[in-house]
Design an enzyme around this catalytic site. Sequence first.
Site, short mmCIF file in Angstrom:
data_model
loop_
_atom_site.label_atom_id
_atom_site.label_comp_id
_atom_site.label_asym_id
_atom_site.label_seq_id
_atom_site.Cartn_x
_atom_site.Cartn_y
_atom_site.Cartn_z
CD GLN A 97 -3.78 -4.34 6.37
OE1 GLN A 97 -3.90 -3.29 5.74
NE2 GLN A 97 -4.11 -5.51 5.86
CG ASP A 142 -10.21 -0.25 4.88
OD1 ASP A 142 -9.89 -0.80 3.81
OD2 ASP A 142 -9.52 -0.28 5.93
CE LYS A 168 -3.92 -2.30 2.11
NZ LYS A 168 -4.67 -2.72 3.29
#
Length: 280
Positions: free
Chosen positions: A95, A118, A51
């Site tokens: 995460q 997200d 990422k």
Amino acid sequence: MIIDGKKIAAKIREDLKKKISEFKFSNKMVPGLSVILVGEDTASKIYVKNKEKFSKEVGINSQVIKYPEKIDEKTVLNKIDELNKNSEVSGILVQLPLPKHINKRKIIEKILPSKDVDGFHPLNVGNLSSGYESNIPCTPQGCFLLLKEVEKNLNGKHAVVIGRSNLNGKPMAQLLLKENCTVTITHSKTKDLKSECIKADIIVAAVGKPKLVKADWVKKDAIVIDVGINKTESGIVGDVDFEEVSKTVKAITPVPGGVGPMTIACLLKNTVECFKRANS
Ligand code: GUN
């Protein structure tokens, strides 16, 4: 047809890179992405590294905040609060999975919905299911874009989603519904998965069971999107028996090189969209 996720993701990144350099030229500002990583989970460390790498490549100002496994929840919540208030941070991602002593729900709900790249915050989840604008979770968004590469008009198609997770199965079903598909969500308690799959024009498999979907489960003109990443003795395989299924279907994604690269491309896309909304 093999759907080349690597190529399609590269094109998305190329477009984002151009857009970001235009912002930089006209506004002297670039999008910022903050990623929080707690603990030492091997897969998470690889995902976060990628990422960061791709964010930098397109010109996003990326920052990874690493905490040890034993960090207390309050410290993470305070950090999110600080990032929420920082106008240079367009997007925040924590995460998953998190260690057991940290309440995932509390963490997700602490992130400002407008910075929730997200799309996991209940407000974004609710907006998606109501058909309103929202941040769309990256993996199902990636699956959806791959599907649209093959078939522009999904009206009335019968889609079967295998897996009901918040990360993928449920938002995937919402995206397909929005496109007027007839959607069946299947899961571990589904009685006869094969008989559900055999009716499908579109199959999205996201269960984490190596080569679960067999050739005789799939119609010959179906489109198959494989989200699975399963480590086996013979290497990484998807949830679909690719060798056999790819011989009969209209289109299928490979593993690796299908959905995987799209997930990160969609994260970058979400970050740029959050940035644009915050600065328009
Ligand atoms: N862990 C595995 N996939 C994801 C994802 O899409 N977002 C976050 N935050 N964590 C993950």
